[in-house]
Motif scaffolding. Structure first.
Motif, PDB file in Angstrom:
ATOM      1  N   ASP A 157      21.008  51.952 -39.405  1.00  0.00           N
ATOM      2  CA  ASP A 157      21.212  51.672 -37.999  1.00  0.00           C
ATOM      3  C   ASP A 157      20.127  50.650 -37.665  1.00  0.00           C
ATOM      4  N   VAL A 158      20.463  49.543 -37.026  1.00  0.00           N
ATOM      5  CA  VAL A 158      19.524  48.430 -36.885  1.00  0.00           C
ATOM      6  C   VAL A 158      19.333  48.055 -35.432  1.00  0.00           C
ATOM      7  N   ARG A 159      18.072  47.791 -35.076  1.00  0.00           N
ATOM      8  CA  ARG A 159      17.719  47.188 -33.795  1.00  0.00           C
ATOM      9  C   ARG A 159      16.950  45.919 -34.129  1.00  0.00           C
ATOM     10  N   ALA A 160      17.393  44.791 -33.588  1.00  0.00           N
ATOM     11  CA  ALA A 160      16.780  43.504 -33.916  1.00  0.00           C
ATOM     12  C   ALA A 160      16.274  42.826 -32.650  1.00  0.00           C
ATOM     13  N   TYR A 161      15.112  42.206 -32.761  1.00  0.00           N
ATOM     14  CA  TYR A 161      14.438  41.592 -31.619  1.00  0.00           C
ATOM     15  C   TYR A 161      13.939  40.204 -31.997  1.00  0.00           C
ATOM     16  N   ALA A 162      13.866  39.314 -31.000  1.00  0.00           N
ATOM     17  CA  ALA A 162      13.401  37.951 -31.230  1.00  0.00           C
ATOM     18  C   ALA A 162      11.903  37.800 -30.990  1.00  0.00           C
ATOM     19  N   THR A 163      11.297  38.769 -30.306  1.00  0.00           N
ATOM     20  CA  THR A 163       9.864  38.687 -30.009  1.00  0.00           C
ATOM     21  C   THR A 163       9.188  40.026 -30.254  1.00  0.00           C
ATOM     22  N   ALA A 164       7.886  39.955 -30.483  1.00  0.00           N
ATOM     23  CA  ALA A 164       7.095  41.173 -30.664  1.00  0.00           C
ATOM     24  C   ALA A 164       7.104  42.014 -29.394  1.00  0.00           C
ATOM     25  N   ALA A 165       7.002  41.368 -28.242  1.00  0.00           N
ATOM     26  CA  ALA A 165       6.964  42.105 -26.978  1.00  0.00           C
ATOM     27  C   ALA A 165       8.221  42.950 -26.773  1.00  0.00           C
ATOM     28  N   ARG A 166       9.366  42.387 -27.087  1.00  0.00           N
ATOM     29  CA  ARG A 166      10.616  43.152 -26.932  1.00  0.00           C
ATOM     30  C   ARG A 166      10.676  44.328 -27.906  1.00  0.00           C
ATOM     31  N   LEU A 167      10.262  44.092 -29.131  1.00  0.00           N
ATOM     32  CA  LEU A 167      10.236  45.193 -30.098  1.00  0.00           C
ATOM     33  C   LEU A 167       9.307  46.297 -29.621  1.00  0.00           C
ATOM     34  N   LEU A 168       8.097  45.940 -29.235  1.00  0.00           N
ATOM     35  CA  LEU A 168       7.101  46.938 -28.854  1.00  0.00           C
ATOM     36  C   LEU A 168       7.463  47.669 -27.560  1.00  0.00           C
ATOM     37  N   ALA A 169       8.322  47.080 -26.743  1.00  0.00           N
ATOM     38  CA  ALA A 169       8.768  47.725 -25.513  1.00  0.00           C
ATOM     39  C   ALA A 169      10.005  48.602 -25.721  1.00  0.00           C
ATOM     40  N   SER A 170      10.555  48.596 -26.914  1.00  0.00           N
ATOM     41  CA  SER A 170      11.792  49.338 -27.158  1.00  0.00           C
ATOM     42  C   SER A 170      11.518  50.829 -27.309  1.00  0.00           C
ATOM     43  N   GLN A 171      12.528  51.627 -27.063  1.00  0.00           N
ATOM     44  CA  GLN A 171      12.399  53.076 -27.079  1.00  0.00           C
ATOM     45  C   GLN A 171      12.417  53.721 -28.457  1.00  0.00           C
ATOM     46  N   PRO A 172      13.213  53.275 -29.403  1.00  0.00           N
ATOM     47  CA  PRO A 172      13.314  54.062 -30.640  1.00  0.00           C
ATOM     48  C   PRO A 172      12.215  53.794 -31.661  1.00  0.00           C
ATOM     49  N   LEU A 173      11.064  53.305 -31.243  1.00  0.00           N
ATOM     50  CA  LEU A 173      10.035  52.909 -32.203  1.00  0.00           C
ATOM     51  C   LEU A 173       9.658  54.014 -33.179  1.00  0.00           C
ATOM     52  N   ARG A 174       9.333  55.161 -32.672  1.00  0.00           N
ATOM     53  CA  ARG A 174       8.859  56.237 -33.549  1.00  0.00           C
ATOM     54  C   ARG A 174       9.937  56.774 -34.470  1.00  0.00           C
ATOM     55  N   ALA A 175      11.191  56.621 -34.102  1.00  0.00           N
ATOM     56  CA  ALA A 175      12.291  57.116 -34.937  1.00  0.00           C
ATOM     57  C   ALA A 175      12.588  56.192 -36.109  1.00  0.00           C
ATOM     58  N   ALA A 176      12.090  54.964 -36.041  1.00  0.00           N
ATOM     59  CA  ALA A 176      12.405  53.982 -37.084  1.00  0.00           C
ATOM     60  C   ALA A 176      11.715  54.328 -38.398  1.00  0.00           C
ATOM     61  N   ARG A 177      12.438  54.123 -39.477  1.00  0.00           N
ATOM     62  CA  ARG A 177      11.878  54.347 -40.810  1.00  0.00           C
ATOM     63  C   ARG A 177      11.404  53.064 -41.465  1.00  0.00           C
ATOM     64  N   VAL A 178      11.955  51.916 -41.002  1.00  0.00           N
ATOM     65  CA  VAL A 178      11.668  50.637 -41.656  1.00  0.00           C
ATOM     66  C   VAL A 178      11.416  49.562 -40.601  1.00  0.00           C
ATOM     67  N   LEU A 179      10.474  48.680 -40.903  1.00  0.00           N
ATOM     68  CA  LEU A 179      10.206  47.495 -40.098  1.00  0.00           C
ATOM     69  C   LEU A 179      10.280  46.273 -40.988  1.00  0.00           C
ATOM     70  N   LEU A 180      11.046  45.274 -40.554  1.00  0.00           N
ATOM     71  CA  LEU A 180      11.032  43.943 -41.154  1.00  0.00           C
ATOM     72  C   LEU A 180      10.480  43.021 -40.082  1.00  0.00           C
ATOM     73  N   ALA A 181       9.318  42.420 -40.337  1.00  0.00           N
ATOM     74  CA  ALA A 181       8.674  41.596 -39.319  1.00  0.00           C
ATOM     75  C   ALA A 181       8.363  40.216 -39.860  1.00  0.00           C
ATOM     76  N   ASP A 182       8.763  39.218 -39.101  1.00  0.00           N
ATOM     77  CA  ASP A 182       8.402  37.839 -39.421  1.00  0.00           C
ATOM     78  C   ASP A 182       6.906  37.677 -39.178  1.00  0.00           C
ATOM     79  N   TYR A 183       6.259  36.878 -39.983  1.00  0.00           N
ATOM     80  CA  TYR A 183       4.830  36.652 -39.791  1.00  0.00           C
ATOM     81  C   TYR A 183       4.577  35.821 -38.535  1.00  0.00           C
ATOM     82  N   ARG A 184       5.275  34.700 -38.401  1.00  0.00           N
ATOM     83  CA  ARG A 184       5.055  33.815 -37.246  1.00  0.00           C
ATOM     84  C   ARG A 184       6.118  34.074 -36.189  1.00  0.00           C
ATOM     85  N   LEU A 185       5.671  34.633 -35.088  1.00  0.00           N
ATOM     86  CA  LEU A 185       6.548  34.915 -33.949  1.00  0.00           C
ATOM     87  C   LEU A 185       6.058  34.103 -32.762  1.00  0.00           C
TER      88      LEU A 185
END
Length: 121
Positions: free
Chosen positions: A33-61
């Protein structure tokens, strides 16, 4: 929207629309199940953070970097698996990512087979 209880949740933060969409489709194809964001701020403001098992993060945002994203997630108690994506690989970046807690740093263009292998390990 609540994530599916039968599939693990993955978070993607990637500012390139095409890369973000292809990663989203790839992870869905291997039953995440995937939630995708274009910015760090949007990701960090999202609700399911603690439920996530995996993070794929671009280095340069546009608003932060992937190292700081993982640091912030760790400070709120998130303990999932994390993978850094970059088109600007250097030995120093690999070391910083590892020290921060990334399991692997993947160079762009991402090789789907390599990512799938890492996720299934």
């Amino acid at each position: 929207m609540e994530h599916s209880r039968s599939r693990p949740l993955a978070l993607i933060v990637e500012d390139d629309d095409a890369v973000r969409r292809s990663l989203h489709l790839l992870l869905r194809s291997i039953d995440y199940d995937v939630r995708a964001y274009a910015t760090a701020a949007r990701l960090l403001a999202s609700q399911p953070l603690r439920a996530a098992r995996v993070l794929l993060a671009d280095y340069r945002l546009p608003d932060d970097d992937g190292i700081e994203v993982l640091r912030r997630l760790r400070t709120i108690g998130w303990r999932g698996r994390a993978f850094l994506l970059t088109g600007f690989a250097t030995p120093e970046l690999f070391e910083r990512a590892s020290d921060c807690g990334y399991e692997a740093t993947l160079e762009k263009p991402i090789r789907p087979c390599e990512l799938i292998r890492l996720l299934r390990y």
